[in-house]
Design a protein around this motif. Structure first.
Motif: not given
Length: 270
Positions: A63-67, A69-74, A82-86
């Motif tokens: 849910a955090l990923l789809t919302g 709030s958490v992002v999978r990125t380089h 996988l990191l907190a969006a902030d």
């Protein structure tokens, strides 16, 4: 200057990485505390958090990923995390532009140093560079050095740390933990001897999933034909085999919706 031996550093790492005791912590807070989790394979962070959090519910991370709030990125080391969006918003510019010697103040770099030490310390500046992949943090370290405490390891390297961060007694018992591929508890250091023997260092970059016994890498694990298969790297005592099997069954239950959860521990090659 106080010298911290390998076992003391091991217990500090386990405590910071939430591997000494599973934490009662919200999933988003755990991702932020850990400064993200390696996520080349999308499913691996789920195991990483299961090993670190009590009553971890994978649906919460989804849910955090789809919302968003958490992002999978380089990011760190140009690898997928996988990191907190902030944190992505705060850190991306610092990683995209890495001047060797930033002019003036570097508040983002200083925050990175503090966050790294909270999750990985005590650690050397070489360990910090190995984790973040940035060349320009010496200025940030220098700017906050008066806030930090210093130690030495048995190799004579200077180690930096936050003064109030946990450094447990080296005799603190360490439970069996199953780690996913490329876990930062290992990859977050240049000198990984606090958690993995030099003879097995290659496993940490080969994508092997590993088992910690008494806080150190003692086996690899995989899932084959519905069973969690554990391959020891050294001989296990009877007690080790029992606790590894118990934790393996718990992992198998987490990974599978079926009933019969098997754990196979391979014999040590002669």
């Amino acid at each position: 200057m106080t010298v911290l031996d390998t076992r003391t550093l091991n217990r500090a790492t386990l405590a910071r990485q939430l591997l000494l005791d599973r934490a009662d912590m919200p999933v988003l807070d755990a991702v932020a505390h850990l400064c993200g989790l390696q996520a080349q394979e999308p499913q691996e962070p789920f195991v990483g958090l299961w090993s670190r959090l009590r009553a971890f519910d994978p649906a919460v991370l989804s849910a955090l990923l789809t919302g968003r709030s958490v992002v999978r990125t380089h990011l760190m080391r140009r690898t997928v995390h996988l990191l907190a969006a902030d944190d992505v918003l705060a850190w991306r510019a610092r990683h995209d532009i890495d001047p060797p010697a930033p002019e003036g103040s570097d508040p983002v770099g200083e925050a990175l140093v503090r966050r790294y030490l909270a999750a990985f310390g005590p650690a050397a500046t070489a360990d910090l560079r190995a984790w973040c992949g940035l060349a320009g943090l010496p200025a940030a370290v220098a700017a906050i050095r008066e806030e930090l405490v210093t130690f030495r390891d048995e190799r004579g390297r200077e180690l930096l740390d936050l003064p109030d961060a946990p450094r447990p007694d080296p005799d603190t018992p360490a439970p069996v933990r199953f780690l996913p591929a490329f876990d930062n508890a290992i990859l977050g250091y240049h000198d990984r001897s606090r958690i993995i023997d030099d003879a097995h260092r290659g496993l940490s970059v080969a994508g092997a999933r590993v088992v910690l016994v008494d806080g150190r890498v003692a086996a690899t694990w995989n899932v084959k034909a519905g069973a969690v298969t554990v391959t020891p790297l050294r001989r296990f005592s009877r007690a080790d085999r029992t606790t590894v099997a118990e934790q393996g069954r718990a992992l198998a239950a987490f990974l599978s919706d079926s009933d019969g959860h098997r754990v196979e521990i391979a014999a040590l090659p002669s």
